[in-house]
Design a protein around this motif. Structure first.
Motif, PDB file in Angstrom:
ATOM      1  N   ALA A 124       0.832  -1.211   0.000  1.00  0.00           N
ATOM      2  CA  ALA A 124       0.000   0.000   0.000  1.00  0.00           C
ATOM      3  C   ALA A 124       0.861   1.253   0.000  1.00  0.00           C
ATOM      4  O   ALA A 124       0.551   2.239  -0.684  1.00  0.00           O
ATOM      5  N   CYS A 125       1.961   1.223   0.768  1.00  0.00           N
ATOM      6  CA  CYS A 125       2.841   2.386   0.842  1.00  0.00           C
ATOM      7  C   CYS A 125       3.487   2.673  -0.510  1.00  0.00           C
ATOM      8  O   CYS A 125       3.600   3.825  -0.933  1.00  0.00           O
ATOM      9  N   SER A 141       2.353   1.741  -3.453  1.00  0.00           N
ATOM     10  CA  SER A 141       1.375   1.906  -4.535  1.00  0.00           C
ATOM     11  C   SER A 141       1.216   3.356  -4.947  1.00  0.00           C
ATOM     12  O   SER A 141       0.781   3.643  -6.076  1.00  0.00           O
ATOM     13  N   ARG A 142       1.585   4.284  -4.067  1.00  0.00           N
ATOM     14  CA  ARG A 142       1.423   5.700  -4.419  1.00  0.00           C
ATOM     15  C   ARG A 142       2.335   6.117  -5.567  1.00  0.00           C
ATOM     16  O   ARG A 142       2.144   7.179  -6.172  1.00  0.00           O
ATOM     17  N   TYR A 143       3.349   5.286  -5.882  1.00  0.00           N
ATOM     18  CA  TYR A 143       4.226   5.575  -7.015  1.00  0.00           C
ATOM     19  C   TYR A 143       3.693   4.950  -8.306  1.00  0.00           C
ATOM     20  O   TYR A 143       4.339   5.071  -9.355  1.00  0.00           O
ATOM     21  N   GLY A 144       2.555   4.279  -8.228  1.00  0.00           N
ATOM     22  CA  GLY A 144       1.950   3.695  -9.411  1.00  0.00           C
ATOM     23  C   GLY A 144       2.681   2.499  -9.972  1.00  0.00           C
ATOM     24  O   GLY A 144       2.442   2.103 -11.116  1.00  0.00           O
ATOM     25  N   GLU A 177      13.143   4.263  -0.937  1.00  0.00           N
ATOM     26  CA  GLU A 177      13.108   5.712  -1.148  1.00  0.00           C
ATOM     27  C   GLU A 177      14.478   6.337  -0.891  1.00  0.00           C
ATOM     28  O   GLU A 177      14.917   7.219  -1.633  1.00  0.00           O
ATOM     29  N   GLU A 194       9.091   5.885  -9.085  1.00  0.00           N
ATOM     30  CA  GLU A 194       8.094   5.365 -10.029  1.00  0.00           C
ATOM     31  C   GLU A 194       8.742   4.723 -11.254  1.00  0.00           C
ATOM     32  O   GLU A 194       8.053   4.059 -12.043  1.00  0.00           O
TER      33      GLU A 194
END
Length: 339
Positions: free
Chosen positions: A46-47, A49-52, A91, A102
């Motif tokens: 989930a963490c 996933s924000r980078y697609g 990161e 991404e």
């Protein structure tokens, strides 16, 4: 995942053509291993996933797709190396090397990062969901090895002759590990270690299982390696710490814990109150204190050889390895010789 959410089949076919399938390019060397970083739990997924990077897939669908890609790669004759895709570490890696999280190339570079110590975790065709706990444990041990190796090398900085000292420290640790296994006796036992540098040093921890049956020693894999490197870092740094041996009780007997204090890079037996104090400290940290545990001072272990300490010539400056030392021990230890 390695290939992205939509292009798996086409890229696998192309990859097979480039590598020549199982034999590699005709007449050429075998194909290089493929590295893959996997989100090991739903929270990390989930963490990230924000980078697609996973598309619209759920975590369960991501695992199924990744497993399918892993098996296809293996079917092409490629060796696949796995590691855990940790959000914070990934990161930091991207920031250090100027990569976009991404970007699929960032995941490939992270998966193959040589800074993670130890032999790679090789995929053997297992179900990915069942393999993840073992991958996570392996990853944690490799992280401990990486941190301990950095601390060990830092402890050798400033030595004019670091290589012989490193060899001596690692040899001493091997001797200690075998002595601990022999003293523990038959059955499976747990070794826990906490070390600190001599001056507000970083805390390092490790744990390893040691088992003996019919006089044969069974080494605990990557965890044993992490334990030994962590102990080597504490010894080389003249550090402090605690080493506990937790023995599985025989029928009708309470759990038994033996303890040693690491002081100035040397292991010596704890007193019974010190063992209980260390266990209480572990309980505060969430390890848990066994009911009815019996404590005992640690049994005698080999003393630290003089070669494990920084070498000094007679005038106080650095000296060549072996100069002025018998190698039997250090001041204050049984059989020690002053250097």
């Amino acid at each position: 995942d390695l290939l992205g959410p939509h292009d798996g089949a086409a890229q696998l076919r192309e990859l097979g053509r480039e590598t020549g399938g199982e034999g590699g390019p005709r007449g050429g060397p075998p194909p290089q291993p493929v590295a893959l970083a996997v989100a090991a739990d739903a929270a990390d997924f989930a963490c990230l996933s924000r980078y697609g990077m996973f598309g619209p897939a759920t975590y369960e669908a991501y695992l199924r797709r990744t497993e399918s890609q892993l098996r296809a790669l293996r079917g092409q004759g490629l060796e696949v190396h796995l590691r855990v895709l940790e959000p914070a570490d990934f990161e930091d890696f991207c920031e250090e090397f100027g990569l976009g999280p991404e970007d699929p190339a960032a995941r490939v570079a992270y998966a193959a990062d040589p800074e993670l110590a130890g032999e790679p975790f090789v995929y053997g065709g297992e179900r990915l969901g069942e393999l993840l706990p073992a991958l996570v444990e392996d990853h944690r041990a490799r992280v401990r090895i990486s941190i301990a190796c950095t601390a060990l090398l830092a402890a050798l900085e400033g030595d004019e002759w670091p290589e012989p000292r490193l060899t001596a420290v690692l040899g001493h640790v091997s001797e200690l590990y075998l002595a601990l296994a022999a003293g523990a006796g038959e059955g499976c036992h747990l070794l826990t270690l906490r070390t600190y540098g001599p001056e507000d040093g970083e805390e390092l921890t490790a744990a390893a299982e040691v088992c003996a049956e019919d006089g044969r020693l069974f080494v605990g894999g990557r965890e044993a390696e992490a334990f030994c490197v962590t102990l080597a870092a504490g010894i080389a740094a003249d550090g402090a710490g605690e080493l506990l041996l937790h023995s599985v009780p025989a029928a009708g007997r309470p759990p038994l814990v033996c303890g040693w204090r690491l002081l100035a890079g040397r292991l010596g037996p704890m007193t019974v109150p010190e063992v209980f104090a260390a266990l209480a400290d572990d309980a505060v940290r969430g390890v848990g204190l066994p009911d009815g545990v019996a404590a005992r001072p640690g049994f005698p272990l080999p003393g630290r050889p003089a070669e494990c300490g920084p070498r000094r010539a007679a005038d106080g400056g650095p000296g060549r390895p072996g100069a002025g030392a018998s190698g039997a021990g250090e001041p204050g230890e049984a059989g020690g010789a002053e250097v």
